[in-house]
Design an enzyme around this catalytic site. Structure first.
Site, mmCIF file in Angstrom:
data_model
loop_
_atom_site.group_PDB
_atom_site.id
_atom_site.type_symbol
_atom_site.label_atom_id
_atom_site.label_comp_id
_atom_site.label_asym_id
_atom_site.label_seq_id
_atom_site.Cartn_x
_atom_site.Cartn_y
_atom_site.Cartn_z
ATOM 1 N N LYS A 120 -4.676 12.890 -1.686
ATOM 2 C CA LYS A 120 -3.405 13.419 -1.212
ATOM 3 C C LYS A 120 -3.499 14.910 -0.873
ATOM 4 C CE LYS A 120 -0.637 9.710 -2.123
ATOM 5 N NZ LYS A 120 -1.332 8.884 -3.072
HETATM 6 C C1 PLP Z 1 -1.421 7.546 -2.981
HETATM 7 C C2 PLP Z 1 -2.637 6.931 -3.496
HETATM 8 C C3 PLP Z 1 -3.127 5.733 -2.967
HETATM 9 C C4 PLP Z 1 -2.391 4.945 -1.920
HETATM 10 O O1 PLP Z 1 -2.301 5.622 -0.674
HETATM 11 P P1 PLP Z 1 -1.215 5.171 0.384
HETATM 12 O O2 PLP Z 1 -1.329 6.140 1.490
HETATM 13 O O3 PLP Z 1 0.119 5.241 -0.312
HETATM 14 O O4 PLP Z 1 -1.529 3.781 0.776
HETATM 15 C C5 PLP Z 1 -4.324 5.238 -3.456
HETATM 16 N N1 PLP Z 1 -4.999 5.886 -4.436
HETATM 17 C C6 PLP Z 1 -4.539 7.029 -4.966
HETATM 18 C C7 PLP Z 1 -5.324 7.655 -6.046
HETATM 19 C C8 PLP Z 1 -3.363 7.607 -4.514
HETATM 20 O O5 PLP Z 1 -2.944 8.741 -5.038
#
Ligand code: PLP
Length: 434
Positions: free
Chosen positions: A112
Site C-alpha cells: 500500500k
Molecule cells: C490491501 C492488501 C491486499 C489486497 O489488495 P487489494 O488492492 O485490496 O486487492 C493484499 N495484501 C495486503 C497485505 C494488503 O494490505
C-alpha cells in the site's frame, strides 16, 4: 502526445486528473476510470536492468503529462518510490521459475506504500496550486490506513481520518494505525470493515459535511491505482518480457486493477491469478457469473477480508466479460490452506511468506497443478511477514525477524478515538476541531 481524462464508471462526462484525484469517488457513486489507457510503446521489456524510478517517471508521464509539469511528476515519483522492489526467485523442488515480488520494503511494510505515498505527493502538488483544504476519509482493513497516514503525515492542507474495525486488525497493524502523526486521527469503529466502508460512502452523501471538502484514499482513488501499475511492468521487464503468470493476493481488487491497466497498455502477461481468501466473491463471479455477495468473513489474511470488492465495478468497465474471464483466473484459499502454504514454502524454499502472500503462492501451486505447465510466475508479496507474528507463529512455530522500523513503534505515542458504526458518530469526529 495525448493524455487520458477520467470519467465515472456511471457517466460519460470527462473530468481532469486533479478532479478525479481530489474527489476520490465520483459524485454519482461510480469510480473514476481513464478515458483511454496510454500505451507502453517504446518500453523495452527485454531490458532487464532498467531502474524502477526511471520506469515510474516514464510511465506516470504518459498518464499525467497533460496536466502536471514533468518536474512535479519526477519529484513525486522519486520521493514516493524511494525503496527497493526486489524480485526473489524461489529455490525449491516444484518452485522452478516462481518469483516473489517483494512489495513490502516501504515505510509501513506493505504494498500500500506505493499507492499511498505517490497519491499523497500528487495531491499535495495539485492542492498546492489550488490553495484548497482537504479531509481524507479512509476505511482500512489493515494496511491502507497506516500507509495513507504515513504518506500524508505533515502534508500541508490535508487532514486524514482513518477508520478501522475495532479488534479486527492484528495488534501490529493497529499499532501502525494509531501511532500519533501530524494531521491524522485514527478511529476504531465498533463494527466490521464493511461498516467502515459504508460510513465513508455515507459521509460523501451527507449534507451535514457542508463546507468540508472530503476525499477518499481507498483503493478506489485513481491516484493509488496508477502507481500500482509500475511494479508489474518492472517485474515483467526483469524476466525479459516473458509471458508470465502473475498471482495477486486480492481483497478490494485495487492491486489487480493496476496490473490489468498495465496489461491493457501492452505489458505482456499470460494470465493473472486473483488470489482471494475465503471471501470469494470474485472467484465465484469468474466461475459462474454470479454477483451474489456475502458479508465479509474474518481470515488470517485480514487485509483481504472484503465481502464486495470496490474495484469490481472498475474491472467490469475496463474489460468485457469475456476478456475478464480469459485474462483472470480466480482462486479462493481457506485459512487452513493458507497455513499449509506458509509451511510448505518455508520447508521447501526456506522462504517466510506472510499470510496474504501465502494465499498468492497457493494459487500458483494450484494453477500449475491444473495446467500441468511450469510457466514462469510472479507472486506479488503484499506484506512483510513480521506484520503478522501471531499467524506466523501458528504456521511455523516461530516469528519472522522484526525489522527495526516495526519494533520502534511500540515506544511511540498513540492517538485513537472509538465510535459506534453510525454516520452521526463519525461526523462528530470529523467536524471537531483538531
Ligand atoms: C490491501 C492488501 C491486499 C489486497 O489488495 P487489494 O488492492 O485490496 O486487492 C493484499 N495484501 C495486503 C497485505 C494488503 O494490505
Amino acid at each position: 502526445m495525448t493524455y487520458p481524462k477520467y470519467r465515472s464508471t456511471r457517466s460519460a462526462e470527462p473530468v481532469s486528473f486533479a478532479d478525479a484525484l481530489l474527489q476520490g469517488l465520483a459524485p454519482d457513486g461510480g469510480l473514476f476510470v481513464p478515458t483511454f489507457i496510454p500505451k507502453l510503446d517504446g518500453i523495452d521489456f527485454r531490458k532487464k536492468d532498467g531502474s524502477f524510478s526511471d520506469l515510474a517517471i516514464d510511465v506516470l508521464t504518459r498518464w499525467l503529462g497533460g496536466e502536471l509539469a514533468s518536474e512535479s511528476i519526477r519529484a513525486a515519483a522519486r520521493d514516493a518510490l524511494d525503496f527497493p522492489v526486489p524480485l526473489i526467485p524461489l529455490q525449491g523442488d516444484g518452485w522452478d521459475n516462481v518469483h516473489v515480488l517483494e512489495l513490502f520494503h516501504g515505510p509501513t511494510l506493505s504494498f500500500k506504500d506505493f499507492g499511498a505515498r505517490t497519491m499523497a505527493r500528487l495531491m499535495s502538488t495539485v492542492l498546492g496550486s489550488a490553495g484548497e483544504k482537504l479531509t481524507i476519509l479512509v476505511a482500512t482493513s489493515g494496511d491502507t490506513g497506516s500507509a495513507v497516514a504515513d504518506g500524508f503525515a505533515g502534508v500541508p492542507n490535508v487532514r486524514v481520518v482513518l477508520l478501522y474495525p475495532d479488534g479486527l486488525v492484528s495488534p501490529t497493524q493497529e499499532r501502525q494505525l494509531i501511532v500519533k502523526r501530524q494531521g491524522v486521527q485514527a478511529v476504531a469503529v465498533r463494527g466490521n470493515f464493511d461498516d467502515c466502508q459504508r460510513l465513508v460512502k455515507e459521509a460523501f452523501a451527507d449534507p451535514g459535511y457542508d463546507g468540508v471538502q472530503l476525499s477518499s484514499a481507498n483503493s478506489i482513488n485513481i491516484g493509488r491505482l496508477l502507481p500500482q501499475m509500475l511494479y508489474y511492468i518492472h517485474a515483467v521487464r526483469q524476466l525479459g518480457g516473458a509471458e508470465v503468470v502473475i498471482s495477486v493476493p486480492s481483497g478490494n481488487l485495487g492491486n489487480l486493477t493496476g496490473g490489468v491497466m498495465a496489461a491493457l497498455g501492452g505489458m505482456p502477461v499470460r494470465q493473472f491469478l486473483a488470489s482471494h481468501n475465503a471471501n470469494d466473491f470474485f472467484p465465484r463471479h469468474l466461475t459462474d457469473g454470479s454477483t451474489e455477495w456475502l458479508p465479509s468473513k474474518r481470515t488470517y489474511s485480514n487485509a483481504m477480508d472484503v465481502g464486495v470488492p470496490s474495484n469490481f465495478e472498475r474491472l467490469q468497465h475496463l474489460l468485457t466479460a469475456d476478456d475478464l474471464r480469459r485474462l483472470i483466473r480466480g482462486f479462493s484459499v481457506s485459512d487452513d490452506d493458507t497455513l499449509a502454504s506458509m509451511r510448505r514454502v518455508a520447508d521447501e524454499c526456506g522462504y517466510i511468506a506472510d499470510p496474504h502472500t501465502a494465499v498468492g503462492l497457493e494459487a500458483v501451486r494450484r494453477y500449475r497443478k491444473s495446467t500441468g505447465s511450469p510457466e514462469p510466475a510472479i507472486v506479488l508479496s503484499t506484506a512483510h511477514p513480521a506484520k503478522f507474528p501471531e499467524v506466523t507463529v501458528q504456521a511455523l512455530g516461530k516469528k519472522a525477524p522484526t525489522p527495526e522500523r516495526l519494533s520502534r513503534l511500540w515506544d511511540e505515542e498513540t492517538n485513537v478515538i472509538s465510535i459506534e458504526p453510525s454516520a452521526g458518530a463519525l461526523r462528530e469526529v470529523v467536524l471537531a476541531r483538531w
